[in-house]
Design a protein around this motif. Structure first.
Motif, PDB file in Angstrom:
ATOM      1  N   VAL A  47       3.088  -3.665   7.887  1.00 27.00           N
ATOM      2  CA  VAL A  47       4.520  -3.498   7.288  1.00 27.00           C
ATOM      3  C   VAL A  47       4.181  -2.997   5.798  1.00 27.00           C
ATOM      4  O   VAL A  47       3.394  -3.109   5.057  1.00 27.00           O
ATOM      5  CB  VAL A  47       5.037  -4.803   6.818  1.00 27.00           C
ATOM      6  N   THR A  48       4.996  -1.708   5.732  1.00 33.41           N
ATOM      7  CA  THR A  48       4.867  -0.908   4.535  1.00 33.41           C
ATOM      8  C   THR A  48       6.003  -0.799   3.651  1.00 33.41           C
ATOM      9  O   THR A  48       7.184  -0.959   4.323  1.00 33.41           O
ATOM     10  CB  THR A  48       4.301   0.675   4.720  1.00 33.41           C
ATOM     11  N   ALA A  49       6.116  -0.702   2.502  1.00 34.72           N
ATOM     12  CA  ALA A  49       7.347  -0.513   1.553  1.00 34.72           C
ATOM     13  C   ALA A  49       6.955   1.024   0.630  1.00 34.72           C
ATOM     14  O   ALA A  49       5.789   0.912   0.036  1.00 34.72           O
ATOM     15  CB  ALA A  49       7.733  -1.718   0.787  1.00 34.72           C
ATOM     16  N   CYS A  50       7.625   1.661   0.414  1.00 28.03           N
ATOM     17  CA  CYS A  50       7.752   2.772  -0.245  1.00 28.03           C
ATOM     18  C   CYS A  50       8.693   3.105  -1.301  1.00 28.03           C
ATOM     19  O   CYS A  50      10.003   2.919  -0.835  1.00 28.03           O
ATOM     20  CB  CYS A  50       7.339   4.068   0.392  1.00 28.03           C
ATOM     21  N   TRP A  51       8.613   3.381  -2.466  1.00 33.26           N
ATOM     22  CA  TRP A  51       9.388   4.027  -3.343  1.00 33.26           C
ATOM     23  C   TRP A  51      10.585   4.798  -2.914  1.00 33.26           C
ATOM     24  O   TRP A  51      10.334   5.655  -2.037  1.00 33.26           O
ATOM     25  CB  TRP A  51       8.904   4.567  -4.598  1.00 33.26           C
ATOM     26  N   PRO A  52      11.915   4.642  -3.110  1.00 32.43           N
ATOM     27  CA  PRO A  52      12.373   3.639  -3.909  1.00 32.43           C
ATOM     28  C   PRO A  52      12.864   2.327  -2.881  1.00 32.43           C
ATOM     29  O   PRO A  52      12.796   1.273  -3.647  1.00 32.43           O
ATOM     30  CB  PRO A  52      13.531   4.029  -4.800  1.00 32.43           C
ATOM     31  N   HIS A  53      13.230   2.624  -1.793  1.00 28.16           N
ATOM     32  CA  HIS A  53      13.860   1.467  -0.962  1.00 28.16           C
ATOM     33  C   HIS A  53      13.537   1.450   0.427  1.00 28.16           C
ATOM     34  O   HIS A  53      14.197   1.226   1.306  1.00 28.16           O
ATOM     35  CB  HIS A  53      15.270   1.419  -1.442  1.00 28.16           C
ATOM     36  N   GLU A  54      12.316   2.158   1.044  1.00 33.36           N
ATOM     37  CA  GLU A  54      12.170   2.310   2.237  1.00 33.36           C
ATOM     38  C   GLU A  54      10.951   1.248   2.786  1.00 33.36           C
ATOM     39  O   GLU A  54      10.210   0.721   1.846  1.00 33.36           O
ATOM     40  CB  GLU A  54      11.125   3.415   2.588  1.00 33.36           C
ATOM     41  N   VAL A  55      11.247   0.621   3.990  1.00 30.84           N
ATOM     42  CA  VAL A  55      10.378  -0.362   4.500  1.00 30.84           C
ATOM     43  C   VAL A  55      10.015   0.374   6.008  1.00 30.84           C
ATOM     44  O   VAL A  55      11.085   0.824   6.532  1.00 30.84           O
ATOM     45  CB  VAL A  55      10.956  -1.765   4.600  1.00 30.84           C
ATOM     46  N   GLY A  56       9.086  -0.221   6.652  1.00 26.90           N
ATOM     47  CA  GLY A  56       8.717   0.155   7.855  1.00 26.90           C
ATOM     48  C   GLY A  56       7.460  -0.577   8.354  1.00 26.90           C
ATOM     49  O   GLY A  56       6.536  -1.140   7.873  1.00 26.90           O
ATOM     50  N   LEU A  57       7.390  -0.295   9.771  1.00 28.70           N
ATOM     51  CA  LEU A  57       6.378  -0.922  10.599  1.00 28.70           C
ATOM     52  C   LEU A  57       5.517   0.190  11.222  1.00 28.70           C
ATOM     53  O   LEU A  57       5.820   1.114  11.736  1.00 28.70           O
ATOM     54  CB  LEU A  57       6.957  -1.687  11.687  1.00 28.70           C
ATOM     55  N   ILE A  86      16.328  -0.070   2.729  1.00 29.66           N
ATOM     56  CA  ILE A  86      17.116  -1.127   2.147  1.00 29.66           C
ATOM     57  C   ILE A  86      18.471  -1.062   2.013  1.00 29.66           C
ATOM     58  O   ILE A  86      19.363  -1.965   1.964  1.00 29.66           O
ATOM     59  CB  ILE A  86      16.126  -2.113   1.130  1.00 29.66           C
ATOM     60  N   ASN A  87      18.678   0.051   1.156  1.00 25.81           N
ATOM     61  CA  ASN A  87      20.099   0.092   0.432  1.00 25.81           C
ATOM     62  C   ASN A  87      21.029   0.051   1.547  1.00 25.81           C
ATOM     63  O   ASN A  87      22.132   0.022   1.091  1.00 25.81           O
ATOM     64  CB  ASN A  87      19.929   1.217  -0.342  1.00 25.81           C
ATOM     65  N   ASP A  88      20.671   0.703   2.763  1.00 26.07           N
ATOM     66  CA  ASP A  88      21.607   0.790   3.839  1.00 26.07           C
ATOM     67  C   ASP A  88      21.900  -0.442   4.468  1.00 26.07           C
ATOM     68  O   ASP A  88      22.922  -0.568   5.234  1.00 26.07           O
ATOM     69  CB  ASP A  88      20.942   1.590   4.980  1.00 26.07           C
ATOM     70  N   THR A 103      21.184   1.215  -8.016  1.00 23.46           N
ATOM     71  CA  THR A 103      20.565   2.542  -7.637  1.00 23.46           C
ATOM     72  C   THR A 103      19.183   2.680  -8.259  1.00 23.46           C
ATOM     73  O   THR A 103      18.484   3.335  -7.735  1.00 23.46           O
ATOM     74  CB  THR A 103      21.729   3.330  -8.555  1.00 23.46           C
ATOM     75  N   HIS A 104      18.872   1.947  -9.308  1.00 24.60           N
ATOM     76  CA  HIS A 104      17.767   2.348  -9.940  1.00 24.60           C
ATOM     77  C   HIS A 104      16.664   1.187  -9.353  1.00 24.60           C
ATOM     78  O   HIS A 104      15.600   0.966 -10.038  1.00 24.60           O
ATOM     79  CB  HIS A 104      17.802   2.049 -11.337  1.00 24.60           C
ATOM     80  N   ARG A 105      17.043   0.484  -8.342  1.00 24.74           N
ATOM     81  CA  ARG A 105      15.889  -0.680  -7.914  1.00 24.74           C
ATOM     82  C   ARG A 105      14.914   0.069  -7.203  1.00 24.74           C
ATOM     83  O   ARG A 105      15.367   0.947  -6.482  1.00 24.74           O
ATOM     84  CB  ARG A 105      16.863  -1.677  -7.257  1.00 24.74           C
ATOM     85  N   GLN A 106      13.818  -0.377  -7.090  1.00 23.94           N
ATOM     86  CA  GLN A 106      12.629   0.042  -6.532  1.00 23.94           C
ATOM     87  C   GLN A 106      11.877  -0.889  -6.018  1.00 23.94           C
ATOM     88  O   GLN A 106      11.560  -2.338  -6.613  1.00 23.94           O
ATOM     89  CB  GLN A 106      11.707   0.807  -7.564  1.00 23.94           C
ATOM     90  N   VAL A 107      11.515  -0.891  -4.384  1.00 24.18           N
ATOM     91  CA  VAL A 107      10.273  -2.030  -3.983  1.00 24.18           C
ATOM     92  C   VAL A 107       9.013  -1.595  -4.971  1.00 24.18           C
ATOM     93  O   VAL A 107       8.694  -0.560  -5.387  1.00 24.18           O
ATOM     94  CB  VAL A 107      10.173  -1.425  -2.409  1.00 24.18           C
ATOM     95  N   LYS A 108       8.212  -2.731  -5.087  1.00 28.94           N
ATOM     96  CA  LYS A 108       6.993  -2.782  -5.965  1.00 28.94           C
ATOM     97  C   LYS A 108       5.842  -3.132  -5.026  1.00 28.94           C
ATOM     98  O   LYS A 108       4.781  -3.232  -5.483  1.00 28.94           O
ATOM     99  CB  LYS A 108       7.233  -3.572  -7.169  1.00 28.94           C
ATOM    100  N   ASN A 125      14.428  -7.129  10.088  1.00 28.92           N
ATOM    101  CA  ASN A 125      15.804  -7.392  10.251  1.00 28.92           C
ATOM    102  C   ASN A 125      15.888  -8.288   8.874  1.00 28.92           C
ATOM    103  O   ASN A 125      15.241  -9.246   8.670  1.00 28.92           O
ATOM    104  CB  ASN A 125      16.340  -8.323  11.432  1.00 28.92           C
ATOM    105  N   TYR A 126      17.058  -8.036   8.038  1.00 29.67           N
ATOM    106  CA  TYR A 126      17.087  -8.635   6.664  1.00 29.67           C
ATOM    107  C   TYR A 126      17.550 -10.073   7.081  1.00 29.67           C
ATOM    108  O   TYR A 126      18.521 -10.381   7.696  1.00 29.67           O
ATOM    109  CB  TYR A 126      18.314  -7.537   6.063  1.00 29.67           C
ATOM    110  N   SER A 127      17.285 -10.960   6.071  1.00 30.21           N
ATOM    111  CA  SER A 127      17.597 -12.334   6.379  1.00 30.21           C
ATOM    112  C   SER A 127      18.207 -12.810   4.995  1.00 30.21           C
ATOM    113  O   SER A 127      19.650 -12.908   5.077  1.00 30.21           O
ATOM    114  CB  SER A 127      16.315 -13.226   6.424  1.00 30.21           C
ATOM    115  N   TYR A 128      17.858 -12.716   3.788  1.00 26.60           N
ATOM    116  CA  TYR A 128      18.411 -13.213   2.494  1.00 26.60           C
ATOM    117  C   TYR A 128      17.739 -12.620   1.606  1.00 26.60           C
ATOM    118  O   TYR A 128      16.454 -12.128   1.471  1.00 26.60           O
ATOM    119  CB  TYR A 128      18.487 -14.662   2.635  1.00 26.60           C
TER     120      TYR A 128
END
Length: 324
Positions: A109-119, A132-134, A141-146, A174-177
């Motif tokens: 699992v990877t996360a990339c600035w600013p709001h991408e996640v993937g397998l 994630i913003n979708d 707007t200015h939130r970023q994955v870290k 799949n987003y949970s909470y």
């Protein structure tokens, strides 16, 4: 720092006489021989390592920035040799930093600035991503994955951000909470799950905490003791070993000089046991078991080097080794 710990001499292989350092609660750090493995392909000025993940087999994944418009996912073996490497174009930001953790033997699992996640599949390089913003209405707007980590009990994926919010996904993303971290925390620079709680490196707040994960509002369980290097030191990265000891990589800038130390904490996290100086370019730390031997692995963010250390079980020692 010179009171209780010994400085590393250089980035090349060095031999240091066996020297006992801080001995607290029967835990002794003993230094033997250190070696460094170069990660092939991570040597150009624009390439960075942001994170490292170990599958426990022969797959090591390092992720980070490749250019102002691309991030990279690099799969290597224990000798630092590239097995495959993929560059991913960023559609949303400049200078994309990328983070990673294994979700299964072959899936990362990877996360990339600013709001991408993937397998990502280490075998064929296939990559499926989401923004994630979708899918999360509360994403600003200015939130970023870290950072991100896996909950080994539920198999959920936990994504930390530069805010108090952390986002929970299942193993198919799949987003949970969402969980809100306590008010004393500014953001999660790095996280891991430990005995049912979430360990949080709050880099901006210069503190590290253990917090609860039940419900939408978490609470502080305890704060980690800072190493005795300077009051302004900041936690960069956290991990645990199979015995539940906690390791935090701390950064300090003393008189304009960068310093990095790894601190080993007790199994309940409340007692600082030993402090060990490392390369001042180190950015992330993880553990893995290789041929039945526990390893602590550190990566440097610009020079593309991996350090490895044995975590000795019989006397709970922490010692470096030349066999990566």
């Amino acid at each position: 720092m010179e009171r209780d710990i010994l400085q590393l001499e250089s980035l090349s292989d060095v031999t240091i006489e066996d020297t006992k350092s801080v001995d607290v609660d029967d835990v002794t750090i003993t230094k033997h021989e250190e070696s460094v493995v170069d990660v092939q392909g991570i040597k150009t000025e624009s390439w960075w390592i942001n994170d490292i993940a170990y599958s426990g087999d022969d797959y090591i994944v390092v992720t980070g920035r490749a250019s102002s418009s691309h991030s990279h996912i690099t799969v290597i073996n224990r000798r630092g040799e590239i097995q495959r490497q993929d560059q991913i174009k960023s559609e949303k930001t400049s200078f994309p930093n990328r983070f990673c953790c294994f979700s299964s033997k072959f899936k990362v699992v990877t996360a990339c600035w600013p709001h991408e996640v993937g397998l990502y599949d280490v075998r064929d390089g296939s990559y499926n991503k989401k923004y994630i913003n979708d899918i999360v209405n509360s994403w600003f707007t200015h939130r970023q994955v870290k950072c991100l980590t896996k909950n080994p009990v539920s198999n959920d994926i936990i994504v930390g951000t530069n805010s108090r919010e952390v986002y929970i996904f299942d193993d198919r993303l799949n987003y949970s909470y969402t969980i809100s971290l306590p008010n004393v925390i500014r953001g999660s620079h790095n996280i891991t799950v430990h005995r049912g709680s979430l360990l949080v490196c709050d880099y901006d707040g210069k503190r590290a905490y253990s917090v609860t994960m039940e419900g939408s509002e978490s609470e502080v369980m305890y704060e980690f003791t800072k190493p005795d290097i300077c009051d302004a030191c900041r936690p960069l990265n956290v991990c645990t070993d199979t015995k539940d000891f906690v390791y935090i990589l701390w950064r300090a800038n003393i008189a304009g000089h960068e310093n990095r130390v790894v601190v080993r904490y007790s199994q309940d996290g409340r007692l600082l046991l030993t402090t060990y100086p490392v390369d001042d370019n180190c950015c992330c730390v993880t553990t893995s078991s290789v041929n039945g031997v526990e390893k602590l692995i550190l990566a440097t963010y610009v020079s593309g080097k991996l350090y490895t250390y044995d975590v000795v079980d019989d006397r709970r020692n922490f010692s470096s080794t030349s066999n990566f």
